[in-house]
Every structure is written in C-alpha cells, then in structure tokens.
Design an enzyme around this catalytic site. Structure first.
Site, PDB file in Angstrom:
ATOM      1  N   LYS A 165       5.538  -3.649  -4.986  1.00  0.00           N
ATOM      2  CA  LYS A 165       4.277  -3.289  -4.320  1.00  0.00           C
ATOM      3  C   LYS A 165       3.113  -3.719  -5.202  1.00  0.00           C
ATOM      4  O   LYS A 165       3.176  -3.587  -6.435  1.00  0.00           O
ATOM      5  CB  LYS A 165       4.238  -1.775  -4.073  1.00  0.00           C
ATOM      6  CG  LYS A 165       3.061  -1.311  -3.218  1.00  0.00           C
ATOM      7  CD  LYS A 165       3.117   0.190  -2.947  1.00  0.00           C
ATOM      8  CE  LYS A 165       1.977   0.662  -2.039  1.00  0.00           C
ATOM      9  NZ  LYS A 165       2.043   2.114  -1.786  1.00  0.00           N
ATOM     10  N   SER A 193       1.492   3.381   3.005  1.00  0.00           N
ATOM     11  CA  SER A 193       0.824   2.192   2.495  1.00  0.00           C
ATOM     12  C   SER A 193       1.790   1.104   2.001  1.00  0.00           C
ATOM     13  O   SER A 193       1.399  -0.052   1.888  1.00  0.00           O
ATOM     14  CB  SER A 193      -0.123   2.572   1.369  1.00  0.00           C
ATOM     15  OG  SER A 193       0.593   3.103   0.273  1.00  0.00           O
ATOM     16  N   SER A 208       3.815   7.340   1.587  1.00  0.00           N
ATOM     17  CA  SER A 208       3.661   5.889   1.595  1.00  0.00           C
ATOM     18  C   SER A 208       4.935   5.076   1.376  1.00  0.00           C
ATOM     19  O   SER A 208       4.925   3.861   1.538  1.00  0.00           O
ATOM     20  CB  SER A 208       2.626   5.468   0.549  1.00  0.00           C
ATOM     21  OG  SER A 208       1.342   5.669   1.055  1.00  0.00           O
TER      22      SER A 208
END
Lengths: 481, 482, 95
Positions: B73, B148, B172
């Site tokens: 990420k 996210s 997330s």
C-alpha cells in the site's frame, strides 16, 4: 503617583536544555553547533511515517530537577501535543506536557534586595522538545531552516508570580541555574541558549489584590537583559497606567541594542494550541522506588554546602553564600583548598580577583580556563615568597589568557621576586643616593618618607623586589648614615 | 491452473517440488499486470522491472519466501521508491528509509512489485479519493474496490500480486477485502510496527495483510508481526507461528453474534449470507449465540472524532518546507503554508482536517475529544464483557457489497456510516479478519468479520480457516465485468 | 450543531487551509452534519469512565540515551522543495 505606589509582580518560565547525549525522541546527538542539519535523522526532521521514542534520561533528569526544587513528582504522567505552525517546528506540533507535568508544587529560597530570605514557589516542571533555528540568508533574501536543535530535550520550569523586583528575578534565576548545575542536568550555558527565560511582568497599585495585566518577554538569555527588560517594562506599564492607558496582554521581544521591548505577534493570531495526548507515546508511570532511587543520588546542594563551609572552613556567611552560588566556583574553592590547605586564601582569590575578572570579561564561572592546581600553585608561590601578591594578581590575569603552570608564567615573564640581599642592597643604595631630601625628611621624623623610597625601589625593579626586605634595609641604611 | 491464481502456500509447495521456478512466478505475475492493470488501475508505482533485478540479487537468500512477489500500500515507506499516499502532496516523495515492515519483507527475500493505490492518506472507503486514479473492482469494473486499501485488495483479487500489505484505521483492510472477495486481516493494535507507515490516526492505524486465503494471512503475519523498538506502541511479546494455529476445527468454539449488527443499516442479502455462515459454524461444532454490543453508534461517532483529531495533527507536517508539494503561488511563509496545503490535499482530507481541528479547538475539546476518549473506554469494556463469554465475535464486514463508482462520493456522512461494523474494532484495538462468504444476486462478493481478544490472532485465524476449508467460496474468481 | 462562517474560517486558519468562497458553505454543511452525528457521544453512558489514553496498557516505553548515526544530510534533504547551504529555504521570516 510614583513608582513607589506600585507593586511589581513577576513570574518566570525558564527553559533549560538537558545535558543528555541524545535528543528527547530520537538517537541524534544534542551537541551544540555543528554543520546545519547534520545532527538530524528522519525522526527529528519529521519525515512521514516516523515515530518518537522517549529518552529515559530525560525523565530521570526532570525528576532530579523536581526533587532538587522540592517538587511533588507526578507518578502518572504523559506527553501531549501542542499544535502550531512554524518553520522551526517540523512536525507542526511540539511534544510537551499539558495537564500532567512530571513535577509540580515546588519552591526555592532566594534572597531579596534587603538580604532577607524569601520563597519563590514553582508551579510545575515539564519535559518538552526544543525547536530548530532559522538563519537568515544574506544573499537570497530568504530564511534557512536548521534542525540540529530540533528535539533537544528541555525542561520548562514555571514559577508562581511570587517575584517582586528585577533583582529578585535575577537572584531567582541565578539560584535555579546554580541548582541545575549542581545536579548536573543542564550545562546552563546562557550564551548558547541552553538556559533562557520567558519573563511575565505586571504591575498593580499597592494594596490591590487582583493581578494586573501581564506582558511576556520571550527568550531572554542573559541576566543583564532580564534585569534591563524588567525595569523597562515596569516603567512602561506604570507610565501607561499613569497616563490613563491600559496594559495589553501581549508577547514582547526585548531588544538589547535599543533597550526597549517590541510587540511580537499579530493580535488577530490568537493562538489555540489544541493540546491532546500524543497517541504515539505511552504513559509514564513512576514508582516510589524509582523516585527514591533518584533522590538518593542527588548531590549536596548549595544550602548544605554553605553551612558546611561556615563550619568547616570558618568562612563568613556572605563568603560561603557567594562561593556556593556557583557550582563551578564552589568546586574550584574546594579543590584549591584541598591542594594548598589555605581556605582563606582560596576564598579570597576566587571572590575578589577571579570574580572581578569574570565580570570584566563577561564570563560565566564555568568558562574559567585554568584549574584548581593552577590557583593552588599561585597561593603556594606567595606563601614561599617567590612572588608578591602584586605579581600574583598579574599571574592570575595571565592564567585567563594562558592557562598554564604559574611557575612557568613567572619564569617566562621574569616575575620572580628579588629576595637576594646583595641585589636589594644595590637598589637601596642607588635610590638613597638619588633622593637625599627623603633621607633628610625621614631623619627629621617623617616616617612616611620610607614608603616613598620603597615605592621608588619597586618601580626600579618593576615590582619584583621583596617589599618587606626593602623596608627593613632602607631603615638600616639610613640609620647608618 | 495459472500460476497467478495460486496462493502463496501453493506456490511454495510447487517450488519445493520443483514443479515451477521463481522466474516462472515472476513472469506469470508480470504478464498478468500487463494484461489487467489497464482495467483495474491498482498501482500507483509499478516496480516489476526492479523486482527482476532484486530476484537475481536475492537468489541465494535461504528464506523460503525468497523471490515471492508482494504489493505494498502506498502509505508504507519504501526506501528509494516513491511513497505518495495517493496524494498530490507527496506525488514525488521518496522516503530515504524503509518502514520496519519493509525491512522484514526484504529480509524474508520477498520482492515488491510496486505501490498500491488507496484513498488519499487512507481517508475513505472506496479508493475514489486517490489523487491519481480510481481503482476498479475486479468483479465488476464499474464498482469501487472499497478502501482505503482498495489498490491492495483489487491487485490481489485480480491476481496481479499474490498478496499485499494494507493498513486499517477503521476498516481499510477488511472492507476492501470483503468488496473484492479476498481475506483481509487487521492485527491487534501494537502487533505490527507502525514505524514507516505514514500516519492517519496514530491510535487506530495498524498494518495488516490482504491475501487469497487464510493460510496466506497466517504466513504473511508471521513475517510482519513482532516488537519494534522504534514504535513506542509496539507490543513486546514473544513471536508466534500463526500457521500452527490453523487446525480446521472449531468444535467447542464459542461465537457471539451481536444483534446490533443486524439492524436496518445492513443489506438483506448480506444478512442472509451471514445467517448461512452462522449455520455453517454450528454444523462444524461451534456454539453460536446472539449477544449484545450496544455501542455501535457511539463507537462510530467516537471513531470520527478521534481519527480526525489525530489526523489534523499528524498532517500538520505537510507544510511545503522539508518535503512534499510546495505551491508555485507564494510571496511569504503564510502563502507557502496555506496554498501548499490547500492545493496539495484533496477535499476529503481537508474535510477531516477541519473536523479534527474543530473538535480539538478551545471550547469544544471537552464536548468532543474528551468524551470520545471516555466512550473509547466504554467500547473496550463492552468488548471485554462479551469476551468473558465468547472466544470470537461474528459480524458482517460491511453493511453492503461494493457500490458503483461515483455513487456516494458527495455524501461523506453516508460513507462514514458504512463503516459501522469495522470501526469499533479499531476503537478497541482488537484483531479482526474478513473472510469471503458468497456472492450476492449481482455476483458481488460478501464478507463476514471475526473479531478476537487482544493478540488472539490465532483464534480468529483458525476460526476463519475452518470455515474456509469447509466451504467453496474461495474458489469464486472475479470476472472483470464491464 | 450550528457552525458559523466565522468559526469555519477560524478553524481553517488554525489548520492553515484556504477555503474558497464557494467551498465555505460545502465544508460548513458537512461539518455541521458530521458534528450532529458525532454529538451522540454526549449521550453515551460514560459517567465515571476514565479516558482511554493509549489503546494498549503499555507504559514506560523508553529508549537508552545512546547516539546512533543516522542518514547523511543529502538523503535527509533529498525531498526538499528548496534547499541552500544544507538548509531548507523559505521566504524571509521576520521575527
């Protein structure tokens, strides 16, 4: 109304950089100076993703400071964030302490102008990080940010508004400085900014119980500016009130050159620091045992040293006070006395000539360049008659420039006292011949004439002749005539 | 089966038996990225070329995971490779250091294939708040992948990386895993070091895993878990081997199902899917009981207060001075601050900074932040009460399946309310895992969540594994519908 | 919860954000809406409950006071928008 009709109320917020090896939340050195941004790492530069870890020594030093100033220690403490933007504050928040400072409710005793003892209460002592520095770019017209100092550990010592004059403020700060030096938590080098104070000043009519509106002078880093700044603010505030004006609460900058204060911040920028507990750090819980262990390692503090000097060395209270006001002077005194065995002489040299020279040169005691061995040797040389005390004064002056063995100095400079009878007699005869009037005067009963003759002889020998021998020999020779 | 369809533990078996080579693994994923990335848009930065070199360098690394690709990420700092947080603010930011998890990934010989898209600074639940691109859901390219960690979930679901790291502040990892039909694990707060994770909300953020199945979660958790002296909130515990916990047996396991998570806010098809999960667990020998966790609304409000308050402070450092975006439009320092931040942050980030600044500001602190911190204690206590009776707590992961791109972007509150099931877990710092449990009538994946006691990753992993091994949902594959 | 225009502008200023005229209403609306929802914390049964400070129970996590060499200055400044003489350059700040 005049100044006498007003009472002055002063409180100090003193920032002392702690003398730990590393910064408060990262492993960078705290050393002063260095090329810009070379005592830095991703953490103190606040690079994204970095996290703080608290230096254990910072807690220990703050607790030492708290214990040495009679504070209560907070056993369940924490770190908070104080949020504001400034280029010297890379995270846009300072990690500080808000509602649970490590130490609170302390006090220290000082002397006021009249020599009376008075107690100044300490509200709190908390730990926090220092900010970086802005340098001005001489050519490009910008400012340059150096973060070497960002993250250096500080304690902030906040006093109650118990101080009533600039002299008390100076005494309070001197006392605090001396304590911090004794307990070895800060080197308190004011010229390097490692000890600095924010000074809050207000005035009120005598008898009034409500405090007047205060102004705050930021970042004062010499005793002289603090005293001058306070005096200036007292006058300014009283004049303002006398003229029917009101003092506004504001932050001021003291300017040493023009000798006045300037307003620092826009009033519209009222600060709101949005304190909240720092979620990157965990609670600080101090056990009774931890606190007691630190208490046991506290060194002898000025008060108890003072008592001991009066008892052990028969010093007057005044002398003992002056000596113990500074850890460095006090240590120099003890070490010199141990070597030379003459406490009276050590004390006199330190409090008279050495203190005078420090004053003239605007130096702090920790900047004395020579050692106790050097001073002890000067005292020994006088006792042996190798040098006169007049020469000794010159030797001490020289030690400040060139801290080396006093014997070497007097040899190099040719300052050894002339105690050789033959050599002295030669000078005496020469002076007698050149001054028949003085001889006549002496014979006529004017004993002072001898003094004049000795003076002439000292001049001739550039101060090196042994004055006692000169005196004796002049009398003998005139009596022979 | 294609190599890119295999789980990591299957890859390892085949490598072990010399049925495939590391070069073939690399090639298979490279082809897959070439084929699918244009549709899915999961990556911010692709480093597969660097990965090729890295695999050669790491040829002699004795670790069994040496040469296995991974996706990261884009809020986890990677030395020498851009870390953008999907923000214009950090468009060109290259960290000069590796996050602690990256040190562990590198030590294990794994190779990063690149940095995965996300909502800007991890704020959002759809990955639509990325400055760079909108990632698509591999099951239906008109739908969001969740967020996210949407890039991480989509990349794993699409087979462009075998597994990925994400971060989870309020769901997330778990919500995008559920939207993309994969497994997402948020470990207990403190189990994985946060050092090098660009902070959104420090007391809630936790790095975790997005994988094709539960066994891979355990494998990857073994790599990234562990105490770190650089993170004061990192737990100092002995290391565990989580793969050993996978027993395929839940007999006697006590599962609590809070009734509050089956209300009007939850989609009917999701509820039905969860009923079937409950039935399955009963069949497998677990006890499942309804319980109460009456703090859901409070927890959600508390979450937004705390997360935004911390974010408003954490994001202060993006000021255009030391790194990051600096406005072209300035004459003085104030301009640099205000214009860089206003131009560099997206709308959602600014919205949260404003909320966070508000709740911390003078006069409101006690009404919001202080109360929220007390509610946090309440939420922890409520969980503790339930954990006195149950080993795990079971809820839906998300209130619904993945929604259409663009359909919720103008209604922040509705977006926030969708985090109902995941947020309380972060508030209490507990471990949570999302496991696929079927598809809805439109063919979109549904996930359920298992929540454990602090540091009881083994318990939830085993419960998830047992369910997974006795159902076939993991065999569903995305269809890249248009 | 009513938020005034002055308030939102004050908050934006504290956060160093500019709000364009047309943005003010949108942000104000969102803020009000979220605050109205967040207000529920004031109804929570929290009497007598301590605030949670730090999620886990950890305390006294300290570092030894030992210097560790870090990155060189060039690496630390590599992302700076503007640097000069090893420092970050900004417009002149008069204090």
């Amino acid at each position: 109304m005049s100044r006498e009709d007003y009472e002055v109320v002063i409180g100090l917020e003193v920032h002392a950089e702690l003398s730990t090896k590393t910064k408060i939340f990262c492993s960078c050195p705290t050393e002063f100076g260095g090329e810009p941004n070379t005592h830095c790492c991703p953490i103190c530069m606040a690079l994204p993703g970095t996290l703080p870890v608290l230096n254990e020594k910072v807690v220990e030093y703050a607790v030492r400071a708290g214990l040495a100033t009679n504070c209560e220690i907070e056993q369940n403490s924490k770190n908070d964030r104080k949020n504001y933007f400034y280029p010297d504050l890379p995270k846009a928040y300072q990690i500080s302490q808000f509602d649970r400072p490590l130490c609170k409710k302390g006090s220290i005793e000082i002397e006021n102008e009249k020599g009376e003892k008075t107690v100044i209460r300490i509200t709190r002592i908390h730990i926090e990080e220092d900010a970086g520095k802005l340098n001005h770019d001489e050519f490009g017209g910008g400012s340059l940010v150096d973060l070497n100092r960002a993250g250096v550990p500080l304690i902030e010592i906040v006093s109650e508004p118990d101080i009533r004059s600039s002299a008390e403020a100076e005494n309070y700060l001197r006392k605090l400085k001396s304590i911090l030096e004794y307990i070895e938590v800060s080197d308190c080098k004011m010229q390097e900014g490692s000890l600095r104070a924010d000074v809050n000043v207000s005035v009120r009519k005598k008898g009034e119980t409500k405090l007047g509106t205060r102004t705050e002078m930021k970042n004062m880093n010499s005793f002289r500016s603090i005293v001058r700044g306070i005096e200036y603010e007292i006058d300014r505030q009283i004049d303002l009130i006398e003229d029917g004006g009101v003092v506004e609460q504001e932050t001021l900058r003291w300017d040493d050159v023009s000798g006045r204060t300037f307003s620092m911040r826009d009033k519209e920028d009222a600060q709101d620091y949005r304190y909240f507990p720092d979620p990157d750090l965990v609670a600080i819980r101090l056990s009774d045992e931890y606190i007691e262990d630190i208490r046991k390692t506290l060194p002898e503090l000025p008060e108890s040293r003072r008592e001991r000097y009066m008892e052990e060395y028969n010093l007057t209270e005044r002398d003992a006070n002056l000596l113990t006001a500074s850890k460095y002077l006090s240590n120099l005194f003890e070490q010199t006395t141990t070597i030379c065995g003459n406490a009276k002489a050590s004390c006199n040299w330190i409090l008279s000539d050495i203190s005078r020279i420090l004053n003239e040169k605007e130096l702090e005691p920790n900047q004395i360049p020579f050692t106790a061995e050097h001073l002890a040797e000067v005292i020994a040389l006088i006792e042996k008659g190798t040098i006169s005390s007049a020469i000794a004064k010159k030797v001490v002056e020289e030690l400040f420039e060139n801290p080396t063995s006093p014997s070497k100095i007097i040899e190099e400079k040719g300052w050894i006292q002339i105690s050789d009878e033959g050599a002295i007699k030669e000078v005496v005869l020469q002076i007698l011949q050149a001054n028949p009037q003085s001889v006549a005067d002496y014979k006529a009963g004017k004993e002072k004439a001898i003094g004049f003759l000795v003076g002439q002889a000292m001049k001739e020998t550039k101060g090196k002749a042994n004055p006692q021998m000169l005196n004796k020999m002049f009398v003998e020779e005139i009596n022979k005539m | 089966m294609e190599i890119y369809e295999l789980t990591v533990h299957e890859l390892l078996e085949k490598l072990d038996k010399k049925e495939i080579t590391k070069e073939e693994i690399l090639a298979s994923y490279q082809n897959r990225i070439n084929e699918k990335e244009k549709d899915v848009q999961a990556f911010v930065t692709i480093t597969e070329q660097e990965a090729k070199e890295e695999i050669k360098q790491k040829a002699n690394n004795p670790s069994k995971l040496a040469g296995i690709p991974i996706g990261i990420k884009d809020n986890i700092c990677t030395k020498g490779v851009k870390t953008t947080c999907a923000s214009k603010m950090l468009e060109n930011f290259v960290a000069p250091y590796d996050a602690t998890v990256m040190e562990k990934i590198n030590e294990a010989g794994m190779v990063s294939f690149g940095k995965l898209n996300m909502d800007e600074f991890a704020m959002g639940g759809s990955t639509e708040h990325s400055y760079f691109k909108k990632t698509k859901n591999p099951w239906n390219l008109n739908k969001v992948p969740g967020g996210s960690s949407g890039g991480s979930a989509a990349a794993v679901a699409a087979g462009m990386v075998p597994w990925a790291l994400g971060s989870d502040t309020g769901g997330s990892i778990r919500q995008p895993a559920s939207f993309c039909g994969i497994v997402g694990l948020k470990p207990t707060y403190g189990l994985v070091s946060r050092f090098g994770l660009v902070a959104f909300a420090s007391s809630l953020d936790q790095i975790g895993t997005l994988t094709k199945d539960v066994k891979d979660s355990a494998l990857l958790l073994n790599v990234i878990a562990g105490h770190d002296e650089k993170d004061s909130t990192s737990a100092d515990r002995e290391k565990e081997d989580y793969t050993k916990a996978l027993k395929n047996d839940v007999k006697g396991l006590k599962i609590g199902v809070p009734k509050e998570y089956f209300g009007d806010g939850i989609n009917t098809e999701v509820k039905e899917a969860i009923e079937k999960v409950i039935e399955k667990y009963r069949q497998l020998g677990a006890t499942v009981e309804e319980c109460s966790l009456d703090v859901a609304d409070y927890a959600l409000a508390t979450y937004y207060i705390i997360a935004c308050a911390e974010a408003s402070s954490n994001l202060g450092r993006f000021d255009g001075i030391r790194y990051g975006y600096r406005t072209k439009n300035y004459e003085n320092l104030k301009d640099i601050y205000r214009n860089s931040r206003s131009e560099g942050f997206g709308a959602e980030v600014k919205r949260r900074i404003i909320l966070g600044t508000y709740v911390l500001s003078s006069g409101y602190y006690d009404a919001y932040y202080k109360k929220a911190q007390q509610v946090r204690t309440l939420v922890k206590n409520e969980y503790a009460k339930n954990f006195a009776k149950y080993d795990v707590i079971l809820t839906p992961t998300a209130s619904n399946v993945a929604f259409d791109i663009g359909s919720k972007i103008n209604d922040p509150l509705e977006m926030y309310l969708a985090d109902l099931c995941t947020v309380p877990v972060n508030i209490a710092g507990l471990p949570g895992i999302s496991v696929p449990c079927g598809l809805n009538s439109e063919g979109m994946p549904i996930g359920f969540q298992l929540i454990g006691k602090p540091f009881a990753e083994s318990t939830i992993l085993n419960a998830a594994y047992t369910y997974e091994q006795n159902t076939d949902f993991r065999k569903n594959k995305p269809e890249f519908k248009n | 919860m009513q938020v005034s225009k002055e308030e939102i502008l004050h908050i934006a200023k504290l956060a160093n954000l500019n709000l364009k005229e047309e943005e003010v209403d949108t942000y104000m609306g969102h803020l009000e809406e979220i605050l109205n929802f967040a207000n529920i914390v004031n109804k929570a049964p929290i009497d007598g409950l301590e605030e949670t400070i730090g999620v886990n129970e950890a305390y006294n996590v300290f570092r030894k006071d030992e210097i560790i060499e870090s990155l060189n200055r060039d690496e630390l400044l590599q992302n700076a928008p503007e640097a000069q003489e090893g420092m970050f350059k900004i417009p002149k700040v008069i204090n």
